[in-house]
Design an enzyme around this catalytic site. Structure first.
Site, PDB file in Angstrom:
ATOM      1  N   LYS A  72       0.825  -1.208   0.000  1.00 17.06           N
ATOM      2  CA  LYS A  72       0.000   0.000   0.000  1.00 17.06           C
ATOM      3  C   LYS A  72       0.856   1.253   0.000  1.00 17.06           C
ATOM      4  O   LYS A  72       0.491   2.259  -0.599  1.00 17.06           O
ATOM      5  CB  LYS A  72      -0.964   0.004   1.192  1.00 17.06           C
ATOM      6  CG  LYS A  72      -2.099  -0.984   1.034  1.00 17.06           C
ATOM      7  CD  LYS A  72      -3.217  -0.717   2.024  1.00 17.06           C
ATOM      8  CE  LYS A  72      -4.298  -1.787   1.881  1.00 17.06           C
ATOM      9  NZ  LYS A  72      -5.352  -1.640   2.907  1.00 17.06           N
ATOM     10  N   LYS A  96      -6.037 -13.217  -8.717  1.00 18.57           N
ATOM     11  CA  LYS A  96      -7.233 -13.282  -7.883  1.00 18.57           C
ATOM     12  C   LYS A  96      -8.249 -12.238  -8.359  1.00 18.57           C
ATOM     13  O   LYS A  96      -7.858 -11.141  -8.760  1.00 18.57           O
ATOM     14  CB  LYS A  96      -6.791 -12.988  -6.441  1.00 18.57           C
ATOM     15  CG  LYS A  96      -7.883 -12.970  -5.412  1.00 18.57           C
ATOM     16  CD  LYS A  96      -7.296 -12.688  -4.021  1.00 18.57           C
ATOM     17  CE  LYS A  96      -8.300 -11.893  -3.192  1.00 18.57           C
ATOM     18  NZ  LYS A  96      -7.810 -11.448  -1.906  1.00 18.57           N
ATOM     19  N   LYS A 148     -11.623  -6.295  -6.438  1.00 22.56           N
ATOM     20  CA  LYS A 148     -12.559  -5.206  -6.712  1.00 22.56           C
ATOM     21  C   LYS A 148     -11.843  -4.039  -7.381  1.00 22.56           C
ATOM     22  O   LYS A 148     -12.476  -3.124  -7.892  1.00 22.56           O
ATOM     23  CB  LYS A 148     -13.314  -4.774  -5.454  1.00 22.56           C
ATOM     24  CG  LYS A 148     -12.488  -4.372  -4.256  1.00 22.56           C
ATOM     25  CD  LYS A 148     -13.412  -4.123  -3.050  1.00 22.56           C
ATOM     26  CE  LYS A 148     -12.631  -3.908  -1.760  1.00 22.56           C
ATOM     27  NZ  LYS A 148     -13.497  -3.867  -0.573  1.00 22.56           N
TER      28      LYS A 148
END
Ligand code: TRP
Length: 335
Positions: free
Chosen positions: A112, A194, A197
């Site tokens: 992040k 994977k 979203k």
């Protein structure tokens, strides 16, 4: 009531089919035999800059989505993290039992920090400590999470063991429950990844609230391969394998049954049928969600009741932890 289970999701973005099959469906099933607590972790969401109106809206939406998926507030506690101040309070205490080095090793922080270079705030760094507080406040025994949260769970356990070693058995040591089935739903366009979203292409991810037509369309456009054989082979046929996996999880059929069912080896039919079973599984969720969003009073009452229950339970653990480290109780007692 059974063992305590705690899990949570951030009210950012919409949830995908992967979240539904990998997480929410398992949460719903666990309610029968466990004392479940499901949280909307809005304080965690603040570690990335949010639009205030949007954040508020998403939190309520996520609560409605939990219920629409089958979380039953008569059995489980559903609440919004910021409604229970003990989370932030215990996080502060636990941060003094967490080493900088431990947080620096967290792969999610490193990721992040890379992606949000202009806002590497201290909250992003201490995010795992808040997560530890979420879990430890409720004497949680099991934490259903995806593979990506395993490292955070290990840190939670380390912090709890360290604290207990110094002050006695204040916290239960939680066990991770890494979801197996459905946790592996892959991106429909890049099936080696994977389903996320945040995927770039809309076609890559199926959202829980997509309408049936959209769902079928996305499956029809799913990437497969040129081998024209339907078998489970993650390495050489990740797209086909993903479709088969999804079909199995949704219909409850075994791999053998799937192979027999699709022995015609026609990709078109595999995509179409998988799209249709997924659309049928999501339809009732979408309808119930729409109904709940219209009944705001009902949702409010559930969230209020959930927060009050959570405050009581969390308050006991927080008071014990404060006491053993030497913080004096309020003279005359609380309230
Ligand atoms: N970090 C989790 C995620 O991104 C969300 C979360 C916060 C959580 N607190 C939690 C999950 C406690 C399980 C238990 O998915």
């Amino acid at each position: 009531m059974g063992p305590v289970v705690f899990s949570g999701a951030q009210p950012t973005g919409q949830l995908t089919l992967g979240n539904f099959l990998g997480a929410l469906r398992n949460w719903v099933a666990m309610q029968a035999s466990h004392d479940c607590i499901f949280c909307i972790v809005d304080l965690h969401a603040l570690t990335v800059r949010q639009d205030p109106k949007e954040l508020r809206e998403r939190s309520l939406e996520l609560a409605a989505l939990y219920l629409a998926c089958g979380i039953d507030p008569a059995k489980s506690t559903v609440f919004i993290q910021s409604h229970v101040p003990a989370h932030a309070e215990l996080a502060w205490l636990l941060s003094t039992f967490t080493q900088m080095g431990e947080l620096e090793r967290m792969t999610q922080f490193k990721d992040k920090a890379q992606r949000h270079r202009q806002n590497v705030n201290a909250g992003l760094f201490t995010y795992p400590v808040l997560m530890a507080a979420d879990i430890l406040l409720y004497q949680t025994e099991k934490v259903p999470v995806g593979e990506d949260q395993k490292q955070h769970l290990e840190l939670t356990r380390d912090i709890a063991v360290r604290f207990n070693g110094l002050y006695g058995q204040i916290f239960k040591i939680p066990e991770p429950m890494i979801a197996a089935d459905g946790a592996r739903v892959k991106d429909l366009q890049e099936p080696s990844k994977k389903m996320s979203k945040s995927a770039e292409s809309e076609l890559a991810r199926v959202m829980i609230l997509d309408d049936p037509k959209e769902v079928v369309k996305k499956f029809k456009k799913a990437v497969t391969d040129g081998l024209n054989q339907i078998c489970f082979d993650e390495e050489n046929q990740p797209g086909v394998t993903n479709l088969l996996d999804i079909w199995c999880v949704v219909t409850g059929h075994s791999k053998e049954e799937a192979l027999a069912h699709f022995s015609h080896n026609q990709y078109g039919r595999l995509k179409m049928e998988t799209g249709e079973v997924v659309a049928a599984a999501l339809s009732p969720v979408r309808e119930e969600f729409a109904r709940l969003r219209r009944e705001e009073g009902y949702l409010d009452s559930i969230l209020r009741q959930g927060a009050l229950q959570a405050r009581q339970r969390a308050g006991r653990t927080l008071a014990d932890a404060y006491r053993v480290v030497g913080l004096p109780p309020l003279p005359g007692g609380d309230s």
